[in-house]
Design a protein around this motif. Structure first.
Motif, short mmCIF file in Angstrom:
data_model
loop_
_atom_site.label_atom_id
_atom_site.label_comp_id
_atom_site.label_asym_id
_atom_site.label_seq_id
_atom_site.Cartn_x
_atom_site.Cartn_y
_atom_site.Cartn_z
N ILE A 147 0.81 -1.21 0.00
CA ILE A 147 0.00 0.00 0.00
C ILE A 147 0.85 1.26 0.00
CG2 ILE A 147 -0.19 0.22 2.50
CD1 ILE A 147 -3.03 0.68 -0.07
N THR A 148 2.13 1.17 0.42
CA THR A 148 3.01 2.34 0.46
C THR A 148 3.76 2.56 -0.85
OG1 THR A 148 4.92 1.09 1.29
CG2 THR A 148 3.36 1.92 2.93
N THR A 149 3.64 1.63 -1.80
CA THR A 149 4.36 1.74 -3.07
C THR A 149 3.81 2.88 -3.91
OG1 THR A 149 4.78 -0.64 -3.06
CG2 THR A 149 5.02 0.49 -5.15
N ASP A 150 4.70 3.61 -4.55
CA ASP A 150 4.30 4.69 -5.45
C ASP A 150 3.72 4.06 -6.71
OD1 ASP A 150 4.28 6.75 -7.45
OD2 ASP A 150 5.75 7.89 -6.29
N SER A 151 2.41 4.14 -6.87
CA SER A 151 1.75 3.48 -7.99
C SER A 151 2.11 4.13 -9.32
CB SER A 151 0.23 3.49 -7.79
OG SER A 151 -0.24 4.82 -7.66
N GLN A 152 2.30 5.44 -9.34
CA GLN A 152 2.65 6.12 -10.59
C GLN A 152 4.01 5.65 -11.11
OE1 GLN A 152 3.03 10.38 -10.30
NE2 GLN A 152 3.16 10.68 -12.52
N ARG A 153 4.99 5.59 -10.23
CA ARG A 153 6.32 5.16 -10.64
C ARG A 153 6.30 3.68 -11.05
NH1 ARG A 153 10.60 8.58 -8.97
NH2 ARG A 153 9.85 10.45 -7.92
N THR A 154 5.56 2.88 -10.32
CA THR A 154 5.46 1.46 -10.67
C THR A 154 4.86 1.30 -12.05
OG1 THR A 154 5.19 0.87 -8.33
CG2 THR A 154 4.52 -0.76 -9.96
N ALA A 155 3.83 2.09 -12.36
CA ALA A 155 3.19 2.01 -13.67
C ALA A 155 4.18 2.40 -14.78
CB ALA A 155 1.97 2.92 -13.71
N ILE A 156 5.01 3.40 -14.52
CA ILE A 156 5.99 3.83 -15.52
C ILE A 156 6.98 2.71 -15.80
CG2 ILE A 156 7.93 5.40 -15.91
CD1 ILE A 156 6.33 7.56 -14.41
N VAL A 157 7.49 2.07 -14.74
CA VAL A 157 8.47 0.99 -14.91
C VAL A 157 7.85 -0.19 -15.64
CG1 VAL A 157 9.89 -0.69 -13.68
CG2 VAL A 157 9.83 1.69 -12.91
N LEU A 158 6.66 -0.60 -15.24
CA LEU A 158 6.01 -1.74 -15.89
C LEU A 158 5.73 -1.46 -17.36
CD1 LEU A 158 3.49 -2.91 -13.12
CD2 LEU A 158 5.70 -3.92 -13.72
N ASP A 159 5.30 -0.24 -17.66
CA ASP A 159 5.01 0.11 -19.05
C ASP A 159 6.30 0.11 -19.89
OD1 ASP A 159 3.06 1.24 -21.09
OD2 ASP A 159 4.58 2.83 -21.07
N ALA A 160 7.39 0.61 -19.32
CA ALA A 160 8.67 0.62 -20.04
C ALA A 160 9.15 -0.79 -20.32
CB ALA A 160 9.71 1.40 -19.24
N PHE A 161 9.02 -1.67 -19.32
CA PHE A 161 9.42 -3.07 -19.51
C PHE A 161 8.56 -3.73 -20.59
CE2 PHE A 161 11.28 -3.71 -14.97
CZ PHE A 161 12.35 -2.90 -15.32
N ALA A 162 7.25 -3.47 -20.56
CA ALA A 162 6.35 -4.09 -21.54
C ALA A 162 6.67 -3.62 -22.95
CB ALA A 162 4.90 -3.75 -21.19
N ARG A 163 6.99 -2.34 -23.11
CA ARG A 163 7.33 -1.82 -24.44
C ARG A 163 8.59 -2.48 -24.99
NH1 ARG A 163 4.57 2.79 -25.95
NH2 ARG A 163 3.24 3.69 -24.32
#
Length: 503
Positions: free
Chosen positions: A8-24
């Protein structure tokens, strides 16, 4: 590639950026979540960040439950913990079970913490688990392990932090085993938000780049099991169901068709489905008289306060099982083994239905006997089962054998089942002996008591457990245990009758 420390303390915005970059970049990612600590809800921002790519790009993102102390548990509690972790994880991310993607619902991977000494993951197969990631807190050399029950465990891995796009990361050039790389989601906040996507993309590009003369392929953790070195096999249970009002002809048709299947090397089982609005439940013998025919030993199992105490007149003990949907598999808190089941309604689409529902996971085919009335349908089903048996990974089995393959059978669990099963036989009320029986008991007691009279030490009042144990019969055994003292005290208090029974 594994990302942990997601809560619950994880920065969701930053996590989304990293996951999207990996997926691309095409880098598959396995995300670890501890259901007990994450405090996630379906409407949480992080839940959406994880849920959306898991549904849209299932081959690039996998969500795996974390059970930190799994390596310190016995097989029985491993099975319980794996089931509960998977159940809680799904309810944390999805409101409706029917919305869960098949790859999430049929997850076969679990993670735990790396411990100095750990037990084998013998109990997790009950929950369909085939891969166990043992994550390190500090980088440690990867050591793969495999067991006969089909479970693979990857111990260790390399801890990495994302840096600027210009950073050159150090990876093994010619590794002899699989490599597991761990990123902590908590470290994403240490990089500037504006440069996070570029850092993640550069890192992914380096991970995917060939190194030396060694060819490597980035995969999800769940795909480890399919490597040739681990000889992946799954169980497909074939179970026919009869309605309570089935006619004699229905039963006769099923009997002869099951014999035809058995002669062709395709075992099966059957039972009467009396469930109304609930899942079918059965009682499976784990030890004692076992039979795949299940003419009598597979009667429908009704709900009971303690299924583990179920027994029958022929002796032995067993396991309560429940045929559930794909979303549940494992050993529940009621000690019921839940088995993922595919309901077959059309014999022409058996393989397609199995693949769409369970992928390559263990499963039970539940087939109503009513669809077998024509020879043509029987032939179609038999051919479909042959093709499943010959697909290179599947082993057709009966429902009882399926359950016996996956249910935990460690020493603790076996002792508990055996004790509970035979409890009714040892709980009979004590009966006062007749005059003749008491006279015989007293004669035995006098013989037993003579040992104490002969060998009790006159100064200490203690009696050794054995006497004259040497070859010459001249050496007295002088050691005395508390167990022996307790027996002596008990004998004094019961006029030696207890001693006579023990003798």
């Amino acid at each position: 590639m594994v990302i942990d420390d997601l809560d619950i303390t994880t920065d969701s915005q930053r996590t989304a950026i990293v996951l999207d970059a990996f997926a691309r970049k095409g880098l598959p990612v396995t995300c670890l979540i501890d259901p007990k600590q994450c405090q996630l809800q379906p409407n949480s921002a992080l839940s959406y960040v994880l849920r959306e790519p898991a549904e849209s790009t299932p081959g690039l993102l996998q969500i795996v439950p974390l059970v930190g102390q799994l390596g310190a548990m016995t097989p029985y509690f491993q099975a319980r913990a794996a089931y509960e972790a998977h159940r809680v994880l799904l309810t944390s991310l999805w409101r409706d079970a029917e919305q869960q993607p098949a790859n999430i619902a049929t997850n076969q991977t679990l993670a735990c913490d790396m411990l100095p000494v750990s037990t084998a993951p013998a109990g997790v197969r009950a929950s369909r688990i085939r891969n166990v990631l043992m994550r390190p807190h500090m980088s440690a050399q990867v050591r793969p392990e495999a067991w006969d029950n089909g479970v693979v465990r990857m111990i260790g891995g390399q801890r990495i932090r994302l840096h600027s796009p210009q950073t050159a990361y150090s990876f093994p050039k010619n590794p002899n085993v699989e490599q597991v790389y761990y990123l902590s989601a908590q470290d994403f906040s240490k990089l500037p938000l504006a440069g996070l996507e570029a850092s993640a993309s550069a890192f992914a590009a380096q991970i995917l780049q060939p190194r030396g003369d060694h060819w490597a392929s980035a995969i999800l953790a769940s795909d480890m099991q399919f490597r040739d070195a681990y000889a992946y096999r799954r169980y497909v249970g074939v179970h026919f169901t009869l309605k309570p009002d089935a006619t004699a002809r229905d039963q006769e048709v099923l009997k002869f068709f099951r014999k035809e299947l058995a002669d062709a090397g395709l075992p099966s089982s059957y039972g009467v489905d009396v469930s109304i609005g609930s899942n079918p439940r059965y009682w499976i013998k784990v030890k004692g008289q076992a039979s795949n025919a299940l003419l009598k030993t597979q009667a429908p199992l009704m709900e009971a306060p303690s299924p583990s105490r179920k027994t029958n007149a022929v002796g032995g003990y067993g396991q309560a099982i429940e045929l559930t949907g794909k979303h549940e598999a494992g050993l529940s808190a009621r000690n019921t083994l839940k088995l993922s089941t595919v309901q077959i309604q059309n014999v022409k689409t058996v393989e397609e239905t199995l693949q769409a529902s369970m992928g390559a996971a263990d499963s039970v085919l539940s087939i109503p006997a009513g669809i077998l009335q024509s020879k043509a349908h029987q032939k179609v089903l038999k051919n479909a089962l042959h093709r499943i048996q010959d697909d290179g990974i599947s082993q057709i089995t009966s429902l009882p054998d399926y359950a016996r393959h996956v249910v935990p059978t460690d020493a603790y669990t076996t002792h508990f089942r055996r004790t509970e099963a035979y409890r009714p036989h040892i709980a009979k009320p004590f009966q006062v002996p007749s005059v003749k029986e008491r006279r015989l008991l007293m004669e035995d007691a006098k013989v037993a008591w003579s040992y104490f009279e002969q060998w009790t030490h006159p100064k200490t009042g203690l009696c050794p457990a054995t006497a004259n144990f040497s070859a010459s019969h001249l050496l007295l055994h002088e050691s005395v245990t508390m167990c022996v003292n307790g027996g002596a005290i008990l004998g004094h208090g019961s006029d030696g009758i207890v001693l006579s029974r023990a003798a």
